[in-house]
Scaffold this active site. Structure first.
Site, PDB file in Angstrom:
ATOM      1  N   ALA B  20       0.799  -1.226   0.000  1.00  0.00           N
ATOM      2  CA  ALA B  20       0.000   0.000   0.000  1.00  0.00           C
ATOM      3  C   ALA B  20       0.833   1.279   0.000  1.00  0.00           C
ATOM      4  O   ALA B  20       0.710   2.115  -0.901  1.00  0.00           O
ATOM      5  CB  ALA B  20      -0.969  -0.011   1.186  1.00  0.00           C
ATOM      6  N   CYS B  54      -6.022  -6.314   5.109  1.00  0.00           N
ATOM      7  CA  CYS B  54      -7.219  -6.218   5.951  1.00  0.00           C
ATOM      8  C   CYS B  54      -8.339  -7.093   5.434  1.00  0.00           C
ATOM      9  O   CYS B  54      -9.293  -7.396   6.155  1.00  0.00           O
ATOM     10  CB  CYS B  54      -7.741  -4.786   5.987  1.00  0.00           C
ATOM     11  SG  CYS B  54      -6.489  -3.530   5.970  1.00  0.00           S
TER      12      CYS B  54
END
Lengths: 465, 465
Positions: B20, B54
């Site tokens: 990310a 996640c």
């Protein structure tokens, strides 16, 4: 000899209006001061007290099974707290100089004066009922009070036809459209504006329009109702505009409300441009030390535009009541104003707004940029992720957030609260890009839609400064 | 002759870590500067890039049908944007003085140096893997990477037994408990703390505990795992604590993560008390003009406590990447810090927090009051209204909001955003009582639960000042 001295040391607080603002004020005052110190008399002209007018569409639509679920506190419950609540008793005059109000028993017609040391005006709002031929015909209904709701339900039960026309496409209009769809009606909404939900900019209202049509609701925009046509039985049979007629077995008026301030005007109390009472930050009527006003009968300060507005909304009325009750009992509280947040839904479509629309900003001389983005309520890969559109207005040069509008499905509406707090705090859209919002795939994409909108708005501010 | 001069005028940006933060930085830098101006080389030691860690629990639990849905952007997509992304290539040394990194091809073992003008360190975090007997046995799984997730799914497919033990009751632990319940396992969660979710105060963790048991999850608190027992086949067969043994066909380790900063430490870059890289507000590594760091390998400033924390969360990593990419390409952006917002769920139980817990506040010398209230997600009379508990901490005397924790059902979790914005803006709980939050019966009671909590907290502040 003052009124107070005549009654001994106990002060009397008189409340006009037994709904959210009035009874919140009475309850809060009672929590602060017992009956030995403060007498509380409240007048309510209707049959009900402390009810949720906002809940009526859901009762009509069947989501709420019975009327009494909408009553937060009954007259008996108020009386059990030593509030002398007089139902079906209408205040017909406020004598400011004499410190008294005249009240009339609605059933018997008997009138009497009641003196006050402190007065709370919470007379609410009345629905706008257009002066049109046929507007009083059987089958034409407002939805302001519980009595209105019951009358509408009675009409629906007695009506064989399934064609309903809703006049007005604001909050009440779209919520009643949902209620009637749920009751199995063919629903046509006749709307004066370019798009439904004039509390949104037209580009966002367009999304509501499309979604409502997707729900099987017929939307007629740019249409001014000219008359209501009745049949041989005297009942409404159609709604007419300049261009067309819409057959109707039942008509619901959802045009909005105006402050109910006739009494206050007659008493010489100060009214604003929208017809609402003007108060200070402690909710005292301006220029009057011992008179407070709150709820749907007052104007409120819009913290974004710096101007007064009239917003009839239960959540404001309850806050006003708390502030008034605290102050009337000798405490201290203020209501600083609103930022204009509102949220609603039509079936699974969620509609929210806060702050200024484009035309509001222009009207008060603010220059602005806009940013509109599409995102989803959850991580794109998570089940139930649904699309939403977020529009953001930011002031030119400063980048201060001016307003947000959201149209989407589940999870869209309450995201407006992020913007409501940011508006209250005066955050810029650049500051908003760094907000630490809750993230997990079932709750949000990794960039919350509000953050995506803030990023685009911040870029627009940087380009236009 | 500088490196840059040697390559002509084109600068080279090197990114360590293809997830990310690193790839957001690379992408943002590329949006700002084309390949003629800026060369971008990114090294990723794993098989995947830009994936949602996640999301792994939801993939394991079956809500997300396939692994590739968790990949936001593939290596090919990055390369199509002129980012020279080298997969399965691990950076083994940063030579700060020489402005170069040494990288090793994981498969071939070949090593080579790459010089940089600007460097981004985004090496992420590694799961805490306790040094326990049996921790490396087959059937014991972490869930940090997509490879981990696939291995766990392979184990689940090959395992006949239905007993799962999750070690740890933080976000990963409770989310994996949900995933395994959904897969039809009998789930036991072994937790070192007094209650699950140590990111909450124990009184709120207790509510999570009760709800998890209501979902059929066995919660074992105050339990330190001492070893993992294996069977004759070498596979895990039980989790042992000092007091008990919990039979297990599969074990998931959800103990949390630590910053992956070995490389940075070896290079002499500054690390904080939690082992993360220390940066300035522009996400530059402190003391280094041309090195940035972001994502799970850095510490972030907690705006409420004024101290650095380590928080591994994709939403922060993405923001860091945006800021770094903007700055590395010669623009200007900052990451001011976090307020500590997190949201999670276990089946239909939603858990959220932001700001400081009681012990956080004590640790930094803040005195506070607390208020805990119960309310509902919607108007009490509206279908689907579900209970939620809101706990609020406010500073003594000033009344400044310090933290909020929420445990409830649908509609509870994202309400924490209201508090996250209020914390960012430094609002007091008294100011929060007047927040103009979205109200309509399907969305909120007339007093939103956050407002109810703020009112109670404000009263507590007034009493304790």
């Amino acid at each position: 000899m003052s009124m107070n001295a005549a009654r001994g040391t106990r002060e009397r607080l008189v409340v006009i209006g037994g709904d959210a603002a009035g009874m919140s004020a009475a309850s809060q005052a009672r929590r602060s001061k017992g009956p030995g110190e403060l007498e509380i008399v409240a007048f309510e002209r209707g049959h009900f007290t402390s009810f949720s007018a906002c809940g009526i569409p859901y009762w009509v639509g069947g989501d709420v099974p019975e009327r009494d679920r909408l009553i937060a506190r009954t007259a008996e419950e108020h009386r059990a707290r030593d509030i002398d609540l007089r139902m079906r008793t209408e205040v017909t005059e406020i004598d400011v100089a004499g410190g008294r109000v005249r009240a009339r028993d609605v059933d018997s017609g008997a009138e009497s004066w009641t003196s006050y040391d402190k007065l709370v005006i919470a007379t609410g709002a009345r629905p706008i009922r257009p002066d049109l031929p046929g507007v009083d015909a059987p089958g034409v209904h407002g939805v302001q009070t519980l009595d209105d709701g019951q009358e509408l339900l009675d009409t629906l039960a007695a009506t064989r036809g399934r064609r309903a026309v809703v006049v007005g496409a604001g909050y009440i209009g779209v919520e009643m459209a949902e209620a009637l769809i749920k009751r199995g009606y063919e629903v046509t909404v006749v709307n004066r504006g370019r798009e439904p939900m004039s509390t949104l900019d037209p580009d966002m209202g367009r999304l509501v329009h499309e979604a409502m049509e997707g729900l099987g609701i017929t939307m007629v925009n740019d249409a001014e109702v000219t008359k209501l046509l009745t049949g041989d039985d005297g009942r409404v049979r159609a709604v007419a505009t300049e261009d067309a007629e819409f057959p109707a077995d039942v008509v619901v008026l959802g045009i909005g409300v105006r402050p109910e301030t006739g009494l206050a005007a007659d008493a010489g109390l100060p009214l604003g441009a929208h017809g609402g009472l003007l108060t200070d930050l402690a909710m005292r009527v301006r220029g009057h030390e011992n008179i407070w006003a709150g709820g749907d009968c007052v104007e409120v300060l819009d913290l974004v535009s710096g101007q007064e507005r009239h917003i009839a909304l239960g959540t404001h009325a309850n806050k006003h009541g708390q502030v008034i009750g605290t102050n009337a009992a000798g405490g201290y509280a203020t209501f600083p104003g609103v930022v204009g947040t509102a949220v609603s839904k039509v079936c699974d479509l969620e509609i929210a707004r806060t702050g200024l629309r484009e035309k509001d900003a222009r009207r008060v001389g603010l220059q602005f940029v806009t940013a509109t983005i599409e995102s989803t309520s959850r991580a794109g890969y998570y089940p139930g992720a649904s699309p939403m559109t977020v529009k953001m207005l930011a002031e030119r040069r400063t980048g201060r957030l001016l307003g947000v509008q959201i149209v989407g499905r589940e999870g869209a509406g309450k995201r407006v609260d992020i913007a409501a707090v940011a508006l209250t705090a005066g955050l810029t859209v650049e500051q908003m890009t760094a907000l630490d919002l809750g993230y997990a795939p079932p709750f949000s994409p990794v960039w919350d839609p509000v953050l995506v909108a803030a990023r685009k708005a911040a870029r627009a501010v940087a380009q236009q400064s």
